[in-house]
Design a protein around this motif. Structure first.
Motif, PDB file in Angstrom:
ATOM      1  N   ALA A  16     -21.366   3.276 -14.462  1.00 48.11           N
ATOM      2  CA  ALA A  16     -22.757   2.877 -14.692  1.00 48.11           C
ATOM      3  C   ALA A  16     -23.010   1.456 -14.184  1.00 48.11           C
ATOM      4  O   ALA A  16     -24.067   1.169 -13.615  1.00 48.11           O
ATOM      5  CB  ALA A  16     -23.106   2.980 -16.168  1.00 48.11           C
ATOM      6  N   LYS A  17     -22.036   0.580 -14.360  1.00 51.93           N
ATOM      7  CA  LYS A  17     -22.164  -0.791 -13.861  1.00 51.93           C
ATOM      8  C   LYS A  17     -22.188  -0.802 -12.336  1.00 51.93           C
ATOM      9  O   LYS A  17     -22.991  -1.504 -11.717  1.00 51.93           O
ATOM     10  CB  LYS A  17     -21.007  -1.656 -14.349  1.00 51.93           C
ATOM     11  N   LYS A  45     -32.786 -10.022 -15.663  1.00 55.90           N
ATOM     12  CA  LYS A  45     -33.526  -9.558 -16.839  1.00 55.90           C
ATOM     13  C   LYS A  45     -33.328  -8.059 -17.031  1.00 55.90           C
ATOM     14  O   LYS A  45     -33.105  -7.591 -18.151  1.00 55.90           O
ATOM     15  CB  LYS A  45     -35.019  -9.873 -16.707  1.00 55.90           C
ATOM     16  N   ARG A  46     -33.386  -7.308 -15.952  1.00 55.73           N
ATOM     17  CA  ARG A  46     -33.200  -5.861 -16.031  1.00 55.73           C
ATOM     18  C   ARG A  46     -31.804  -5.516 -16.557  1.00 55.73           C
ATOM     19  O   ARG A  46     -31.635  -4.593 -17.345  1.00 55.73           O
ATOM     20  CB  ARG A  46     -33.424  -5.246 -14.650  1.00 55.73           C
ATOM     21  N   ASN A  51     -28.595  -3.601 -21.129  1.00 52.69           N
ATOM     22  CA  ASN A  51     -27.279  -3.906 -21.694  1.00 52.69           C
ATOM     23  C   ASN A  51     -26.148  -3.736 -20.677  1.00 52.69           C
ATOM     24  O   ASN A  51     -25.090  -3.190 -20.996  1.00 52.69           O
ATOM     25  CB  ASN A  51     -27.003  -3.067 -22.937  1.00 52.69           C
ATOM     26  N   VAL A  52     -26.405  -4.171 -19.454  1.00 52.38           N
ATOM     27  CA  VAL A  52     -25.380  -4.141 -18.408  1.00 52.38           C
ATOM     28  C   VAL A  52     -24.890  -5.566 -18.218  1.00 52.38           C
ATOM     29  O   VAL A  52     -25.659  -6.456 -17.889  1.00 52.38           O
ATOM     30  CB  VAL A  52     -25.948  -3.595 -17.073  1.00 52.38           C
ATOM     31  N   SER A  53     -23.609  -5.758 -18.486  1.00 53.31           N
ATOM     32  CA  SER A  53     -23.035  -7.085 -18.276  1.00 53.31           C
ATOM     33  C   SER A  53     -21.651  -6.927 -17.664  1.00 53.31           C
ATOM     34  O   SER A  53     -21.024  -5.878 -17.782  1.00 53.31           O
ATOM     35  CB  SER A  53     -22.968  -7.869 -19.579  1.00 53.31           C
TER      36      SER A  53
END
Length: 91
Positions: A16-17, A45-46, A51-53
């Motif tokens: 997903a990342k 921001k997106r 919640n992608v880090s």
């Protein structure tokens, strides 16, 4: 440059990342230098909204892998973006 997604070096990073990053690469491919910073700010921001880090290790691995597949022009763009983000992070 999609073949970087199949590189063994990034196999341990959540798909997903990687898909999120590939989407950003695609969306930013025709942006001018002037458009790039606002785009990157919106992308940041997106990523927070979704919640992608990424850990520092993941980012280093991804950047290293992207460089293997990138053109000299793309590498120059990456270097500029990295500089902007590191300056903002440290500043």
């Amino acid at each position: 440059m999609a073949s970087w997604l199949n590189d063994p070096d990034v196999a341990h990073i959540d798909k997903a990342k990687l898909d999120f990053l590939q989407m950003l690469v695609f969306e930013s491919s025709n942006l001018s230098k002037e458009q790039m910073l606002p785009f990157l700010m919106a992308a940041a921001k997106r990523s927070r909204d979704n919640n992608v880090s990424f850990t520092e290790e993941e980012m280093d691995t991804i950047i290293s892998t992207l460089r293997k597949y990138a053109s000299p022009e793309d590498i120059e763009k990456m270097n500029k973006m990295i500089t902007v983000f590191r300056n903002r992070k440290n500043g």
